[in-house]
Design a protein around this motif. Sequence first.
Motif, PDB file in Angstrom:
ATOM      1  N   ARG A  85       0.821  -1.212   0.000  1.00  0.00           N
ATOM      2  CA  ARG A  85       0.000   0.000   0.000  1.00  0.00           C
ATOM      3  C   ARG A  85       0.857   1.265   0.000  1.00  0.00           C
ATOM      4  O   ARG A  85       0.395   2.340  -0.228  1.00  0.00           O
ATOM      5  N   GLN A 178     -13.746  -3.991   2.030  1.00  0.00           N
ATOM      6  CA  GLN A 178     -12.852  -3.368   3.018  1.00  0.00           C
ATOM      7  C   GLN A 178     -13.629  -2.492   4.005  1.00  0.00           C
ATOM      8  O   GLN A 178     -13.222  -2.312   5.147  1.00  0.00           O
ATOM      9  N   GLY A 344     -10.900   3.208  -4.406  1.00  0.00           N
ATOM     10  CA  GLY A 344     -11.689   2.596  -3.343  1.00  0.00           C
ATOM     11  C   GLY A 344     -12.918   3.342  -2.877  1.00  0.00           C
ATOM     12  O   GLY A 344     -14.055   2.949  -3.147  1.00  0.00           O
ATOM     13  N   GLY A 345     -12.690   4.440  -2.120  1.00  0.00           N
ATOM     14  CA  GLY A 345     -13.852   5.071  -1.523  1.00  0.00           C
ATOM     15  C   GLY A 345     -13.712   6.557  -1.317  1.00  0.00           C
ATOM     16  O   GLY A 345     -14.577   7.180  -0.708  1.00  0.00           O
ATOM     17  N   LEU A 481      -3.704   4.866  -8.663  1.00  0.00           N
ATOM     18  CA  LEU A 481      -4.015   5.908  -7.681  1.00  0.00           C
ATOM     19  C   LEU A 481      -4.111   5.362  -6.267  1.00  0.00           C
ATOM     20  O   LEU A 481      -4.430   6.093  -5.337  1.00  0.00           O
TER      21      LEU A 481
HETATM   22 FE1  CFM Z   1      -9.758   6.037   2.029  1.00  0.00          FE
HETATM   23 FE2  CFM Z   1      -7.458   5.329   1.378  1.00  0.00          FE
HETATM   24 FE3  CFM Z   1      -9.476   5.434  -0.340  1.00  0.00          FE
HETATM   25 FE4  CFM Z   1      -9.520   3.592   1.605  1.00  0.00          FE
HETATM   26 FE5  CFM Z   1      -8.186   1.748   0.118  1.00  0.00          FE
HETATM   27 FE6  CFM Z   1      -6.071   3.440  -0.063  1.00  0.00          FE
HETATM   28 FE7  CFM Z   1      -8.103   3.618  -1.766  1.00  0.00          FE
HETATM   29 MO1  CFM Z   1      -6.506   1.592  -1.819  1.00  0.00          MO
HETATM   30  S1  CFM Z   1      -8.502   4.616   3.079  1.00  0.00           S
HETATM   31  S2  CFM Z   1     -11.069   4.791   0.847  1.00  0.00           S
HETATM   32  S3  CFM Z   1      -9.566   1.395   1.743  1.00  0.00           S
HETATM   33  S4  CFM Z   1      -8.428   7.004   0.562  1.00  0.00           S
HETATM   34  S5  CFM Z   1      -6.156   1.408   0.420  1.00  0.00           S
HETATM   35  S6  CFM Z   1      -5.327   5.029   1.239  1.00  0.00           S
HETATM   36  S7  CFM Z   1      -6.021   3.759  -2.110  1.00  0.00           S
HETATM   37  S8  CFM Z   1      -8.771   1.616  -1.869  1.00  0.00           S
HETATM   38  S9  CFM Z   1      -9.475   5.293  -2.458  1.00  0.00           S
END
Ligand code: CFM
Length: 534
Positions: A85, A178, A344-345, A481
């Motif tokens: 990560r 997650q 992710g989010g 990203l």
């Molecule tokens: Fe928040 Fe993240 Fe994200 Fe995340 Fe992730 Fe990530 Fe992500 Mo990968 S905590 S939601 S669970 S910004 S690990 S550092 S990059 S999916 S967009």
Amino acid sequence: MDAREAVLDKYSGRVFKNRKDHIVELDEAGVPKEIASNSRSVPGLMINRGCCYAGCKGVVLGPLRDTVVITHGPIGCGYYTWGTRRNKADAPDGRNFIQYSFSTDMQETDIVFGGMKKLHQAIKEAVEIFQPKAVMICSTCPIGLIGDDINAVAATAEKEFGITCIAYSCEGYKGVSQSAGHHIANNGLMKRVIGSAKDEIPKEKKTFRLNILGEYNIGGDGWEQERILKKIGYEVVAVLTGDGSYEALTHAHTANLNLVQCHRSINYIAEMMKTKYNIDWIKVNFIGIDETIRTLREIADYFDDETIKKRTEEVIAEELEEIAEEREFYRNKLTGKTAGIFVGGSRSHHYQHLLMDFGVKTVIAGYEFAHRDDYEGREVIPDIKLDADSKNIEQITVEPDQQLFHVALDKARFDELRKKNVELEYYKGMFKDMGDGTITIDDFNHYETEKVLEIFKPDIFYSGIKDKYMIMKKGVPSNQLHSYDYSGPYACFKGSITFARNTYLSISTPAWNMMTPPWRTKSTLEGTLGDENY
Ligand code: CFM
Ligand code: HCA
């Protein structure tokens, strides 16, 4: 057929029925539409999501540098969350354990006879060798299935070794992604760590003490934010959890304001700290030049202090000056390009602003595991129906702590800030910043990615390791990203230039001119066959 219909067109009736609600095309710029999210993926589709354990151990707890986080399970799970990560840490006192992968390495016999003894032994070894500030245990799928009582092992170890030892039942299958793991980790940190030092709340009026929540220091992003904030005159009490420490978290209740960078992974703690300690939170964004400026001005506005406000403007001017030339160069090179972002989010929203700084329009976006509020804004939270998977995750409630309660911000001032669109106790979500005709996909899969690439033909597509090479094989530049490939930081002023440079290099590499193989356009075989020349 519009773009959305084209993406769904080839699905069977059952898959169509499920996926149609996860794909939204905005008719009007900035006007949210309801989107289905945070629900089970369709079996068989190649999705990018991770598991509950990944969210708890990999994302939220793993970055704590002075804490040993033991993966209780087979070695693969610990291995998966070992360094990929790119959350960075650097401990002045040498207590930095993030380069290690701690695991009980469960074997078949342990699965049959139970792994509690092995877990106890692992804690003992970790404490003796590393003397960490705390030990955390994260369960993987088989642990839940065989029923090892990790809480009992943690309680025994805590007494025996005189060290905080916290167990997290974050088996991979718990929840749909997650996201469940974030929630479980947030609960554990709130119950046992945050504020546990119980030190008094500083009485002086002129303290500008911040926590940064939901910043994991990927590629050094958190360090860049801290550099800027300290330059202005703020004190950063704790970062959750990038380059974070157990020790700092125990004092986190002394901060005056919580900055929330990643809303999805940490909003639970922001809310609980508001209830328990009356610490306000604001949604910030340090990704993007204009967004960083907006964020810094809003923090200064919150404290309403002339020295801080003046210093904020000075720092903004200094930082802008330093990047002015390169900013102009990359803006010229990138203006008019289009992008897709699937992460992710949180980042799919944050990075649209950074791209806009350089004239790049995001036409396709999506999240792996966000909830409706991350798309549509927190105002929809009361309408979200909890399904059985969400109800499976413990919801904890906290009570106001009378001793450690902060003085409230004046109600009139609160309303004034909200009127100025400061996201105080609020997050507006991604849709309000997206243009008309853009497509947003929740829990996207590789098939849908291929379809949107064909329809929109973006100049670059940002995603993760699971689909990067599939995208590049379709002839579209793809940067990660999540991990930033091997680069970063991308945050704040200087980070934006690093991001723009990487984007420019990816788009303009001559390799893309060679996508059509030579044998498609001219014969490559030459020779004689009998008397004929070929
Ligand atoms: Fe928040 Fe993240 Fe994200 Fe995340 Fe992730 Fe990530 Fe992500 Mo990968 S905590 S939601 S669970 S910004 S690990 S550092 S990059 S999916 S967009
Ligand atoms: C995770 C971690 C991840 C994966 C990245 C990727 C990360 O979800 O378990 O798929 O490229 O950022 O490292 O999101």
